[in-house]
Design a protein around this motif. Structure first.
Motif, mmCIF file in Angstrom:
data_model
loop_
_atom_site.group_PDB
_atom_site.id
_atom_site.type_symbol
_atom_site.label_atom_id
_atom_site.label_comp_id
_atom_site.label_asym_id
_atom_site.label_seq_id
_atom_site.Cartn_x
_atom_site.Cartn_y
_atom_site.Cartn_z
ATOM 1 N N ILE A 203 5.286 3.193 -2.281
ATOM 2 C CA ILE A 203 5.535 3.063 -1.160
ATOM 3 C C ILE A 203 6.334 4.082 -0.099
ATOM 4 O O ILE A 203 7.154 4.694 -0.508
ATOM 5 N N SER A 204 6.145 4.083 0.592
ATOM 6 C CA SER A 204 6.644 5.370 1.967
ATOM 7 C C SER A 204 6.657 4.502 3.217
ATOM 8 O O SER A 204 6.676 3.037 3.620
ATOM 9 N N LYS A 205 7.392 5.439 4.360
ATOM 10 C CA LYS A 205 7.546 4.822 5.889
ATOM 11 C C LYS A 205 7.077 4.756 6.708
ATOM 12 O O LYS A 205 6.691 6.669 6.456
ATOM 13 N N ASN A 206 6.637 4.540 7.884
ATOM 14 C CA ASN A 206 6.535 5.602 8.960
ATOM 15 C C ASN A 206 6.835 6.164 9.472
ATOM 16 O O ASN A 206 7.090 5.648 11.013
ATOM 17 N N SER A 207 7.533 6.962 8.905
ATOM 18 C CA SER A 207 8.489 8.087 9.013
ATOM 19 C C SER A 207 7.751 8.935 11.129
ATOM 20 O O SER A 207 8.460 9.637 11.705
ATOM 21 N N VAL A 229 2.673 1.154 3.771
ATOM 22 C CA VAL A 229 4.158 1.922 4.282
ATOM 23 C C VAL A 229 4.830 0.868 5.436
ATOM 24 O O VAL A 229 3.902 0.083 5.651
ATOM 25 N N ILE A 230 6.276 0.545 5.738
ATOM 26 C CA ILE A 230 6.978 0.240 6.024
ATOM 27 C C ILE A 230 6.275 0.332 7.461
ATOM 28 O O ILE A 230 7.276 1.329 8.280
ATOM 29 N N GLN A 231 6.044 -0.161 8.402
ATOM 30 C CA GLN A 231 6.883 -0.608 9.312
ATOM 31 C C GLN A 231 7.791 -0.391 10.552
ATOM 32 O O GLN A 231 9.055 -0.374 9.537
ATOM 33 N N ARG A 232 7.901 0.747 11.400
ATOM 34 C CA ARG A 232 9.351 1.137 12.140
ATOM 35 C C ARG A 232 9.676 -0.265 12.485
ATOM 36 O O ARG A 232 9.004 -1.193 12.764
#
Length: 258
Positions: A203-207, A229-232
């Motif tokens: 699990i990541s995020k869109n950084s 991927v977690i959206q901003r």
């Protein structure tokens, strides 16, 4: 225009690599600036530059006081893409005191079609994602408390910056499952770590580029591991650009117009 609007000083909400670039460009234009960060480590980003740096966490009242006390003419928000709270606060307070708010937004990475993009944290805090699985979290340290209640139902591993390891443990992640790594990691370094941990989902995020998302995509594809991927967060900014030079030009224009 309020009295603070007639100042030529710029407040820079920083702590990111891009904020140093903005500070450097402002210095080259002869524009005084004050960068604010939340950690001592963040303050070291500005070493060698002529502006002021303050380590602080703002409330609405303290941000307003800061803007007035330092006679700020423009606020430039170059905070992290997921630092939604400070951005909302800055938008609110600058509107109240009558100074321009300028947002630099780090460009998003292009995601391959097979990457699972989800809208928010709640979308990954689910049985279908976590239950009974080995999960690698590469989301930074702040969201970790959200995942702690799942520790008895899955094997959680968290990769954080070395200086954030103790904070991750204090948040409730088992110490033996916290991995401290300095970013950015190369493809080979990321690949080696994932092979060692053998996660069933990452699990990541869109950084953006600074978060190493392109490398994570490549490793996930190589090892055939699902990547979520977690959206901003979506905010309505009064003014926003993904071009650093444009931010500095607009900052100069606003100051010259006061």
């Amino acid at each position: 225009m309020s009295s603070i609007g007639r100042s030529r000083a710029v407040a820079l909400l920083g702590g990111t690599r891009e904020s140093r670039c903005i500070a450097l460009a402002l210095s080259q234009e002869g524009i005084p600036w004050i960068a604010t960060v939340t950690t001592e480590r963040g303050s070291r980003l500005y070493q060698g530059l002529p502006g002021q740096v303050m380590v602080t966490c703002f409330s609405a009242a303290s941000l307003e006081q800061f803007l007035r006390e330092y006679r700020i003419g423009v606020l430039v928000d170059a905070s992290h893409p997921f630092a939604q709270q400070i951005s909302q606060l800055a938008i609110q307070v600058t509107a109240q005191v009558g100074i321009p708010y300028l947002r630099y937004e780090r460009p998003s990475e292009n995601l391959e079609p097979w990457v699972q993009v989800v809208p928010d944290w709640q979308a990954v805090l689910a049985e279908s994602v976590l239950a009974g699985r080995r999960v690698l979290l590469t989301v930074g340290v702040k969201p970790l408390p959200l995942f702690v209640p799942w520790q008895n139902r899955c094997q959680l591993y968290a990769r954080v910056l070395p200086e954030s390891v103790s904070q991750a443990v204090q948040a409730g992640i088992a110490a033996e499952r916290v991995i401290g790594r300095r970013l950015p990691l190369s493809f080979e370094e990321e690949l080696q770590l994932w092979r060692k941990l053998e996660p069933q989902v990452v699990i990541s995020k869109n950084s953006g580029e600074a978060g190493g998302l392109l490398i994570k995509q490549a490793v996930a594809k190589t090892l055939e591991i699902p990547l979520l991927v977690i959206q901003r967060p979506s905010l309505s900014y009064p003014w926003c650009s993904q071009d650093l030079a444009e931010v500095v030009r607009e900052c100069k224009r606003r100051l010259e117009g006061t």
